[in-house]
Enzyme design. Sequence first.
Site, PDB file in Angstrom:
ATOM      1  N   CYS A 137       0.798  -1.104  -0.058  1.00 28.79           N
ATOM      2  CA  CYS A 137       0.103   0.058   0.020  1.00 28.79           C
ATOM      3  C   CYS A 137       1.069   1.123   0.173  1.00 28.79           C
ATOM      4  O   CYS A 137       1.561   1.627  -1.106  1.00 28.79           O
ATOM      5  CB  CYS A 137      -0.968  -0.131   0.966  1.00 28.79           C
ATOM      6  SG  CYS A 137      -2.590   0.846   0.615  1.00 28.79           S
ATOM      7  N   HIS A 165      -3.650  -5.125   0.478  1.00 32.40           N
ATOM      8  CA  HIS A 165      -3.150  -5.667   1.714  1.00 32.40           C
ATOM      9  C   HIS A 165      -3.186  -7.085   1.571  1.00 32.40           C
ATOM     10  O   HIS A 165      -4.000  -7.773   1.972  1.00 32.40           O
ATOM     11  CB  HIS A 165      -3.616  -5.140   2.838  1.00 32.40           C
ATOM     12  CG  HIS A 165      -3.663  -3.847   2.899  1.00 32.40           C
ATOM     13  ND1 HIS A 165      -2.734  -3.215   4.060  1.00 32.40           N
ATOM     14  CD2 HIS A 165      -4.192  -2.501   2.737  1.00 32.40           C
ATOM     15  CE1 HIS A 165      -2.779  -1.794   4.075  1.00 32.40           C
ATOM     16  NE2 HIS A 165      -3.675  -1.535   3.079  1.00 32.40           N
ATOM     17  N   GLU A 222      -1.667  -9.198   3.541  1.00 34.07           N
ATOM     18  CA  GLU A 222      -1.448  -9.583   4.763  1.00 34.07           C
ATOM     19  C   GLU A 222      -2.985  -9.828   5.473  1.00 34.07           C
ATOM     20  O   GLU A 222      -2.920 -10.849   6.266  1.00 34.07           O
ATOM     21  CB  GLU A 222      -0.757  -8.801   5.784  1.00 34.07           C
ATOM     22  CG  GLU A 222      -1.668  -7.430   6.133  1.00 34.07           C
ATOM     23  CD  GLU A 222      -1.124  -6.342   5.126  1.00 34.07           C
ATOM     24  OE1 GLU A 222      -0.975  -6.731   3.852  1.00 34.07           O
ATOM     25  OE2 GLU A 222      -1.554  -5.180   5.535  1.00 34.07           O
TER      26      GLU A 222
HETATM   27  N1  GLN Z   1      -1.882   6.567   2.723  1.00 33.79           N
HETATM   28  C1  GLN Z   1      -2.091   5.883   1.407  1.00 33.79           C
HETATM   29  C2  GLN Z   1      -3.277   6.187   0.933  1.00 33.79           C
HETATM   30  O1  GLN Z   1      -4.221   6.605   1.413  1.00 33.79           O
HETATM   31  C3  GLN Z   1      -1.787   4.246   1.682  1.00 33.79           C
HETATM   32  C4  GLN Z   1      -2.935   3.784   2.731  1.00 33.79           C
HETATM   33  C5  GLN Z   1      -2.337   2.611   3.083  1.00 33.79           C
HETATM   34  O2  GLN Z   1      -0.912   2.301   3.129  1.00 33.79           O
HETATM   35  N2  GLN Z   1      -3.156   1.534   3.578  1.00 33.79           N
HETATM   36  O3  GLN Z   1      -3.676   5.690  -0.405  1.00 33.79           O
END
Ligand code: GLN
Length: 538
Positions: free
Chosen positions: A383, A509, A511
């Site tokens: 992410c 994600h 995970e």
């Molecule tokens: N802050 C970033 C976004 O909003 C990544 C979010 C995250 O890593 N879950 O796109």
Amino acid sequence: MASTKYIFVTGGVASSLGKGIISASLAKLLQARGFSVTIQKLDPYINVDPGTLNPYEHGECFVTNDGAETDLDLGHYERYLNVPTSQANNVTTGRIYQSVINKERRGDYLGETVQVIPHITDEIKYRIKLLGNEEKYDFILTEIGGTVGDIESLPYIEAVRQMRWEIGSDCLVIHLTLVPYLAAAGELKTKPTQHSVKTMLEQGVQPDIIICRADRHLNEGMRNKIALFCNVDPTAVIESIDAESIYDVPLLMQEEKLDLEVLEKMKMPVSPEPDLKTWKEFLFRLKNPKGEVTIGLIGKYVELKDAYKSINESFVHAGASNNFKVKVRAIHSESITTETVADSMKELDGILVAPGFGSRGIEGKIEAIRFARENKIPFLGICLGMQCAVVEFGRNVLNYTDAHSTEMNPKTAFPVIDIMEEQKNIQNMGGTMRLGAYPCTIKKGTRTYDVYGVTDITERHRHRYEFNNKYLKTYQEAGMMTPGINMKDNLVEIIELRDHPWFIGVQFHPEYKSTVANPHPLFVNFVKACILFKSKSA
Ligand code: GLN
């Protein structure tokens, strides 16, 4: 199948006794006996969901397929049971009150005075039974957050009291308490447990089973004493000793016959043995590794044990799957600079840059990524970690000097990560994110395809910003490939470097989807690449 059985798990004496792990372990044992089981968590705080909670307060926020931002215990439930959970599996006081107040505003209560009893408790019972209405579960375990005696927990305990009155033997209450060892006295003490059960009795609930968390064994005399003072059978006093790994707990609970006690009390058929073959094989591999690799986890909450829970557990699954131990070295991104990066990354066999929000520590993440790219160290960016890899490539390969995500620098001349047009108008907190499972199509002939072995996957998201397609072609031509795309919205979901042995960034994600039975292929393959890297650099 007879009616759904409801098992409640409450906690007493102290928080952090591991109600989530105990619930997941019991659910695992019941599942291994062929029953269909789900687990639900009721959280007594007033936030509508944990999505807006700072990880410092509440650890990681776990995301389900249907896009619910939930308590991290749901992660344990999925990792143990290998069954997805949903919004219905996590309910907070905030959500309960929100729906009652919405009903009141709509006039649903026809002028009645709206009160904790019966309106709030009815709403709690409705949420508990919601999973039961699906008729696919033999057992629904409901873990009640907080500690008995807390003001916030009262309506929940009252709802349990009412349910027990209404459905009798289809309902069972398990109380988890602490039995502390007093060094000066040289013995374990049962008094806090007695008081905790008394508190429950004052609220009208008699627990059926008492699980005692202790750092050493309870003797026969202590079990009998707890049974006598707390009105339970001596066989219903279960010891929960501190375990080497959370994954040992189902087997420890089996030794203590927790599953048998539950089945007998609920008059359910007892099969000879739970089938825990896969679970035991996993434990064997976990405990008998052939070697060890060290992976750096770069994030801004690394001092917190629970902030990257699912990532750490995914490494446990992936390590066992490779017959290797993964040592995760947490490195605070704020401590990394151009000068210190080589020293910080010393002896790492792989680098993972964690998800996150906001600009604190961002330059350190970018430095760590540059180091991984230039030194051909296996890299996985999740992410924000992927977004930082795009920024790093922009700055250092494409010479976009101030390239950034518009989350960190809205004025950058190179907004390589930006917010999607459609999302720009949504303002409400918690309402602007891409949340939950989305499909992604993987191109054949890429490293990512080797990892997944299929072209169609779904993964869970939690973010606002995206790869800016304006730069797509330039990136691809310079060697940052985009092997995974969301076809419907034309969004880059995965990046990989052409000229690097293992460098992958994912906008989702992975995970959240790794379980004991199904370790996530990205983690499994990443660990494999780290093992190879280590063997080559030895
Ligand atoms: N802050 C970033 C976004 O909003 C990544 C979010 C995250 O890593 N879950 O796109």
